[in-house]
Design a protein around this motif. Structure first.
Motif, mmCIF file in Angstrom:
data_model
loop_
_atom_site.group_PDB
_atom_site.id
_atom_site.type_symbol
_atom_site.label_atom_id
_atom_site.label_comp_id
_atom_site.label_asym_id
_atom_site.label_seq_id
_atom_site.Cartn_x
_atom_site.Cartn_y
_atom_site.Cartn_z
ATOM 1 N N GLY A 68 0.816 -1.209 0.000
ATOM 2 C CA GLY A 68 0.000 0.000 0.000
ATOM 3 C C GLY A 68 0.846 1.254 0.000
ATOM 4 N N PRO A 69 0.262 2.404 0.395
ATOM 5 C CA PRO A 69 1.007 3.660 0.424
ATOM 6 C C PRO A 69 2.255 3.553 1.311
ATOM 7 N N VAL A 70 3.329 4.169 0.865
ATOM 8 C CA VAL A 70 4.586 4.149 1.626
ATOM 9 C C VAL A 70 4.612 5.368 2.542
ATOM 10 N N PRO A 71 4.592 5.159 3.863
ATOM 11 C CA PRO A 71 4.639 6.308 4.777
ATOM 12 C C PRO A 71 5.976 7.038 4.688
ATOM 13 N N TYR A 72 5.914 8.352 4.798
ATOM 14 C CA TYR A 72 7.120 9.189 4.866
ATOM 15 C C TYR A 72 8.046 8.973 3.665
ATOM 16 N N ALA A 73 7.450 8.737 2.504
ATOM 17 C CA ALA A 73 8.278 8.456 1.328
ATOM 18 C C ALA A 73 9.188 9.641 0.990
ATOM 19 N N GLU A 74 8.655 10.851 1.018
ATOM 20 C CA GLU A 74 9.475 12.026 0.698
ATOM 21 C C GLU A 74 10.614 12.179 1.701
ATOM 22 N N TYR A 75 10.334 11.942 2.953
ATOM 23 C CA TYR A 75 11.372 12.028 3.982
ATOM 24 C C TYR A 75 12.465 11.009 3.694
ATOM 25 N N GLY A 76 12.072 9.815 3.300
ATOM 26 C CA GLY A 76 13.048 8.785 2.979
ATOM 27 C C GLY A 76 13.930 9.169 1.807
ATOM 28 N N VAL A 77 13.331 9.789 0.783
ATOM 29 C CA VAL A 77 14.117 10.234 -0.368
ATOM 30 C C VAL A 77 15.079 11.349 0.049
ATOM 31 N N GLY A 78 14.618 12.226 0.942
ATOM 32 C CA GLY A 78 15.499 13.280 1.440
ATOM 33 C C GLY A 78 16.706 12.717 2.170
ATOM 34 N N LEU A 79 16.472 11.725 3.032
ATOM 35 C CA LEU A 79 17.581 11.098 3.753
ATOM 36 C C LEU A 79 18.550 10.429 2.786
ATOM 37 N N ALA A 80 17.998 9.699 1.818
ATOM 38 C CA ALA A 80 18.845 8.980 0.874
ATOM 39 C C ALA A 80 19.650 9.944 0.009
ATOM 40 N N THR A 81 19.017 11.023 -0.424
ATOM 41 C CA THR A 81 19.699 11.952 -1.317
ATOM 42 C C THR A 81 20.761 12.753 -0.578
ATOM 43 N N GLU A 82 20.546 13.051 0.680
ATOM 44 C CA GLU A 82 21.629 13.677 1.453
ATOM 45 C C GLU A 82 22.813 12.730 1.568
ATOM 46 N N ASN A 83 22.556 11.445 1.752
ATOM 47 C CA ASN A 83 23.652 10.473 1.745
ATOM 48 C C ASN A 83 24.405 10.523 0.418
ATOM 49 N N LEU A 84 23.660 10.564 -0.676
ATOM 50 C CA LEU A 84 24.276 10.618 -1.998
ATOM 51 C C LEU A 84 25.161 11.860 -2.128
ATOM 52 N N VAL A 85 24.643 12.998 -1.688
ATOM 53 C CA VAL A 85 25.378 14.259 -1.790
ATOM 54 C C VAL A 85 26.638 14.232 -0.926
ATOM 55 N N LEU A 86 26.540 13.704 0.287
ATOM 56 C CA LEU A 86 27.712 13.639 1.155
ATOM 57 C C LEU A 86 28.763 12.681 0.604
ATOM 58 N N GLN A 87 28.320 11.603 -0.034
ATOM 59 C CA GLN A 87 29.291 10.719 -0.667
ATOM 60 C C GLN A 87 29.971 11.432 -1.830
ATOM 61 N N ALA A 88 29.234 12.291 -2.537
ATOM 62 C CA ALA A 88 29.856 13.094 -3.593
ATOM 63 C C ALA A 88 30.974 13.953 -3.013
ATOM 64 N N VAL A 89 30.732 14.567 -1.862
ATOM 65 C CA VAL A 89 31.778 15.362 -1.201
ATOM 66 C C VAL A 89 32.979 14.481 -0.869
ATOM 67 N N ALA A 90 32.715 13.285 -0.365
ATOM 68 C CA ALA A 90 33.796 12.357 -0.029
ATOM 69 C C ALA A 90 34.608 11.976 -1.265
ATOM 70 N N GLU A 91 33.988 12.038 -2.446
ATOM 71 C CA GLU A 91 34.672 11.714 -3.699
ATOM 72 C C GLU A 91 35.467 12.899 -4.237
ATOM 73 N N GLY A 92 35.406 14.044 -3.536
ATOM 74 C CA GLY A 92 36.063 15.242 -4.037
ATOM 75 C C GLY A 92 35.246 15.992 -5.059
ATOM 76 N N LEU A 93 33.947 15.709 -5.094
ATOM 77 C CA LEU A 93 33.037 16.316 -6.056
ATOM 78 C C LEU A 93 32.101 17.295 -5.350
ATOM 79 N N VAL A 94 31.259 17.946 -6.125
ATOM 80 C CA VAL A 94 30.221 18.816 -5.567
ATOM 81 C C VAL A 94 28.877 18.391 -6.160
ATOM 82 N N ALA A 95 27.815 18.733 -5.463
ATOM 83 C CA ALA A 95 26.471 18.381 -5.926
ATOM 84 C C ALA A 95 25.526 19.537 -5.629
ATOM 85 N N HIS A 96 24.678 19.830 -6.571
ATOM 86 C CA HIS A 96 23.706 20.911 -6.424
ATOM 87 C C HIS A 96 22.317 20.345 -6.683
#
Length: 206
Positions: free
Chosen positions: A106-134
């Motif tokens: 059925g409906p996924v609770p807090y789906a947007e919040y989950g995407v926000g958490l995941a995408t911040e992880n992605l962005v921070l890993q970009a920093v760890a790679e010496g990259l930037v993300a916007h």
């Protein structure tokens, strides 16, 4: 390797006692058109996103991934608003983060919040790679749905340009001031409370 151009940007830094990964994260637009984002680096960023926390381990984050030079990159770029197209074409990769809003239970609770958490992880890993993300809200979400034939349960939320930091001169003159402008955050005393609402947890000027 991190670009030396980062040091030329005059901007207040977050508190020195934060982890460097957090201190170094910002959202520049001046991206090096010759800067490479390797497939291996992209995979590590996506793995970082995959291992983010989510409500009940529902894992709602989904990604459209377009390395530069691919049809996916070109189609994502075409769906950005013109102001973002003007600089994001220099990105090494363009990504669209989407939410799976329903699953077989059925409906996924807090789906947007989950995407926000995941995408911040992605962005921070970009920093760890010496990259930037916007991250960008300025894109045609219905257009993404149509162009990539997304199921009705998948909702595009944000586009992300990932690349190598370049000199501010890469930007049009009218955009350089914004790139160099000091960053501001609401003081901690106005965002974290204890005892009663409005009573600062840390009553200082950080």
């Amino acid at each position: 390797m991190r670009s030396d151009s980062r040091r030329a940007v005059q901007r207040p830094e977050p508190p020195a006692d934060l982890d460097p990964l957090l201190r170094d994260r910002w959202s520049p637009r001046a991206l090096d058109p010759d800067g490479a984002v390797t497939e291996a680096a992209l995979v590590r960023m996506l793995e970082a996103a995959r291992w983010a926390p989510s409500y009940g381990n529902t894992q709602p984050a989904r990604y459209l991934v377009g390395p530069r030079g691919t049809d996916t990159f070109d189609r994502i770029l075409a769906l950005l608003v013109p102001g973002n197209q003007a600089w994001a074409h220099n990105a090494g990769a363009l990504v669209v983060a989407c939410a799976e809003t329903e699953n077989d239970k059925g409906p996924v609770p807090y789906a947007e919040y989950g995407v926000g958490l995941a995408t911040e992880n992605l962005v921070l890993q970009a920093v760890a790679e010496g990259l930037v993300a916007h991250q960008m809200a300025g894109f045609d979400a219905p257009g993404v749905t149509a162009a990539f034939d997304l199921p009705a349960t998948i909702r595009p939320l944000v586009a992300v340009a990932i690349g190598v930091l370049g000199p501010v001169e890469l930007l049009p003159e009218d955009r350089r001031e914004r790139e160099l402008a000091p960053r501001h955050r609401i003081p901690l005393a106005q965002t974290a409370f204890t005892g009663s609402w409005g009573h600062p947890f840390v009553p200082d000027n950080r």
